[in-house]
Write an enzyme that holds these catalytic residues in place. Structure first.
Site, PDB file in Angstrom:
ATOM      1  N   HIS A 134       0.872  -1.177   0.000  1.00  0.00           N
ATOM      2  CA  HIS A 134       0.000   0.000   0.000  1.00  0.00           C
ATOM      3  C   HIS A 134       0.913   1.231   0.000  1.00  0.00           C
ATOM      4  CE1 HIS A 134      -2.853   2.960   1.655  1.00  0.00           C
ATOM      5  NE2 HIS A 134      -3.830   2.099   1.431  1.00  0.00           N
ATOM      6  N   ASP A 175       2.967  -4.230   8.015  1.00  0.00           N
ATOM      7  CA  ASP A 175       1.754  -3.438   7.851  1.00  0.00           C
ATOM      8  C   ASP A 175       0.575  -4.370   8.106  1.00  0.00           C
ATOM      9  OD1 ASP A 175      -0.558  -2.277   6.895  1.00  0.00           O
ATOM     10  OD2 ASP A 175       0.302  -1.631   4.983  1.00  0.00           O
ATOM     11  N   GLN A 184      -4.711  -4.893   7.052  1.00  0.00           N
ATOM     12  CA  GLN A 184      -5.718  -5.840   6.569  1.00  0.00           C
ATOM     13  C   GLN A 184      -5.816  -7.081   7.454  1.00  0.00           C
ATOM     14  OE1 GLN A 184      -7.912  -5.362   4.128  1.00  0.00           O
ATOM     15  NE2 GLN A 184      -7.073  -3.323   3.773  1.00  0.00           N
ATOM     16  N   LYS A 209     -10.499  -0.621  10.391  1.00  0.00           N
ATOM     17  CA  LYS A 209     -10.611  -1.869   9.639  1.00  0.00           C
ATOM     18  C   LYS A 209     -10.831  -3.056  10.572  1.00  0.00           C
ATOM     19  CE  LYS A 209      -7.304  -0.124   6.199  1.00  0.00           C
ATOM     20  NZ  LYS A 209      -8.169   0.421   5.169  1.00  0.00           N
ATOM     21  N   CYS A 226      -4.623   2.408  -3.667  1.00  0.00           N
ATOM     22  CA  CYS A 226      -3.372   2.952  -3.104  1.00  0.00           C
ATOM     23  C   CYS A 226      -2.225   1.977  -3.313  1.00  0.00           C
ATOM     24  CB  CYS A 226      -3.536   3.291  -1.628  1.00  0.00           C
ATOM     25  SG  CYS A 226      -4.752   4.573  -1.304  1.00  0.00           S
TER      26      CYS A 226
END
Lengths: 145, 399
Positions: B114, B191, B194, B217, B357
């Protein structure tokens, strides 16, 4: 509703806008991107005696962007650059402020009136204006025709 | 799962098939109630006031920190830094850790990232003369870990990669990344944007050094997230931002800084949001995890099969269900993702279309963008049915 948005006239214009109509020897070219979605429009122009003599384009965008590009390329030929600025203002007013359709020859933009309800798509319609405005600011007049 | 879906007021209020969970998940009543209760009973600034509301707000805020530590498997709540989200967390590391790097030091990212885990490192490169190395991906959109040896070297100081791709849904084999990093004494940042909704996780056990997530999220409010980092990493870093809350002493000549995590929390933090995030974490912890994973895997399989049965669609991501999350992106020949999403919206189906993104990834797959359906535990077969019906409509319109 999308039923209105994707009416036949827009789909037909979008098919024309999807074609590669780059000019062989333009007086100027400009490519603009929509950072929100990655759409890209390249516009070519030839300018003669202060008027737009020819417009070419290539798009990588949605149906609205493609259709707008085709309509703009049709309507811009033989116009003065100032006419385009007024037309863009009218398109913006039509989409964002419930204004009337633009004056001829840009009245074909009336087909985008259903997009009023979808503000996130207004930039799709405006992207070719951005490209054409930019190229006209940079293009050199090719002289007398 | 029907009872679970009824916990989400927004899903009750309208005929909505919400499949944009990769961007933002909806919020259950239990979390909304906690936020309202905090704002109506304990609203005050934290760490400074001595009145009863301030005491209560501070206690709630620090309890939230402890909850997030537990959610991520951290024994030390001092390893939890509240941020504005994943982007804020990664930027924090890119400055506070990145500013310790020397010209010529290397940071490894991947093609799958991303922009939030790419642009901060490009900015660090331009600021500090750090070299950015890029790990390629496989044809099905996973990190190409067989090429780790080609991009990780003696000058590597950090490997910053996604835990779960926001486009392909691929889950990273973190152990192999950590092994490569440890071989050259480099740190690892994941990261986790998600992945967060599919926790709880034992992040320290993964062997990484930094973990970033966003609350919006994971069934909680916007505007808050977490950077988890090993205490020794935090202790070695200078502040990223200056202001209130992060100081020990201030004179007109100089300032000394608080210990972590407050060192990295300049200014008034997102207090109610942090309290809401803790409520969301507790809500996730109470879910029947195996049943949820099986439910999501089955629905993901239906999405993938549905795409495979339709001409002019191309899955961007692994076709199998192993090591992948319920994020299903696809390209449609002759139809732009925005047009697909617009038609699906008329069917009540919320999707995401565009570059997500991840523009370098779109360039790699030679598409302007993709359409993405991303699932959460409240989704059901009716949502998948509506998606497939709407997709057929879109494919039919744009012949």
């Amino acid at each position: 509703m999308s039923d209105d948005l994707y009416q036949q006239a827009i789909l037909e214009a979008a098919r024309r806008g999807a074609e590669n109509r780059r000019l062989d020897r333009p007086d100027g070219s400009s490519t603009v991107d929509n950072p929100l979605c990655g759409d890209r429009v390249t516009m070519d122009v030839c300018v003669r005696d202060g008027r737009i003599a020819a417009v070419g384009f290539r798009t990588r965008g949605c149906a609205l962007c493609q259709a707008s590009t085709a309509l703009l390329a049709d309507a811009a030929v033989s116009r003065e650059p100032g006419t385009l600025a007024r037309a863009e203002d009218e398109v913006v007013a039509m989409l964002g402020h419930d204004g009337p359709p633009p004056a001829p020859p840009f009245d074909t933009y009336a087909m985008f009136m259903p997009a009023r309800r979808h503000p996130s798509r207004h930039t799709c319609v405006r992207l070719p204006f951005d490209a054409l405005r930019q190229v006209l600011a940079d293009a050199t007049d090719g002289g007398s025709s | 799962m029907a009872a679970l879906r009824r916990q989400f007021p927004i899903l009750e209020q309208c005929d909505l098939h919400y499949l944009d969970n990769g961007a933002t998940t909806q919020v259950p009543r239990a979390v909304l109630d906690v936020i309202v209760a905090h704002e109506t009973s304990h609203r005050a600034n934290v760490h400074r006031g001595v009145h009863r509301l301030a005491e209560a707000a501070t206690e709630a805020f620090e309890d939230a920190r402890a909850t997030m530590a537990r959610f991520l498997g951290a024994a030390d709540k001092g390893e939890i830094v509240f941020t504005g989200g994943t982007t804020g967390a990664i930027n924090l590391v890119a400055h506070a850790f990145g500013n310790r790097l020397a010209p010529g030091d290397e940071v490894v990212v991947s093609l799958l990232e991303h922009h939030s885990n790419l642009v901060p490192w490009q900015m660090l490169r331009d600021r500090r003369g750090v070299v950015l190395r890029v790990l390629p991906i496989t044809g099905e959109g996973r990190l190409d870990l067989d090429n780790l040896g080609r991009v990780v070297g003696a000058r590597t100081r950090l490997i910053a990669v996604t835990h779960v791709s926001n486009v392909t849904g691929a889950v990273t084999d973190v152990a192999r990344v950590v092994e490569a990093a440890r071989a050259v004494d480099a740190a690892v940042l994941l990261d986790g944007a998600q992945a967060a909704a599919h926790g709880p996780w034992d992040i320290p056990a993964l062997g990484v050094d930094f973990y970033a997530l966003s609350c919006h999220k994971m069934f909680g409010p916007h505007g808050v997230g977490v950077l988890w980092a090993r205490r020794e990493r935090l202790a070695a870093m200078d502040p990223f931002m200056g202001g209130g809350e992060m100081i020990r002493t201030v004179t007109l000549e100089r300032t000394t800084f608080a210990d972590p995590p407050q060192r990295f929390e300049a200014g008034t933090p997102p207090i109610a949001q942090a309290v809401g995030m803790a409520a969301a974490a507790r809500w996730i912890e109470a879910l029947p995890r195996e049943a949820c994973h099986a439910h999501l895997a089955r629905l993901t399989g239906r999405l993938i099969e549905g795409l495979a049965e339709r001409a002019r669609t191309r899955l961007i991501g692994p076709a199998g269900l192993q090591a992948r999350m319920p994020v299903v992106a696809f390209a449609t020949a002759g139809i732009h993702p925005h047009d697909v999403c617009q038609v699906l919206d008329s069917h009540g189906v919320a999707l995401r279309g565009g570059h997500h993104c991840a523009q370098p990834l779109m360039d790699h797959f030679d598409v302007a963008g993709t359409t993405r359906a991303s699932l959460a535990v409240y989704n059901d077969d009716g949502d998948v049915d509506a998606f497939l019906t709407g997709l057929d409509d879109a494919l039919g319109r744009f012949r």
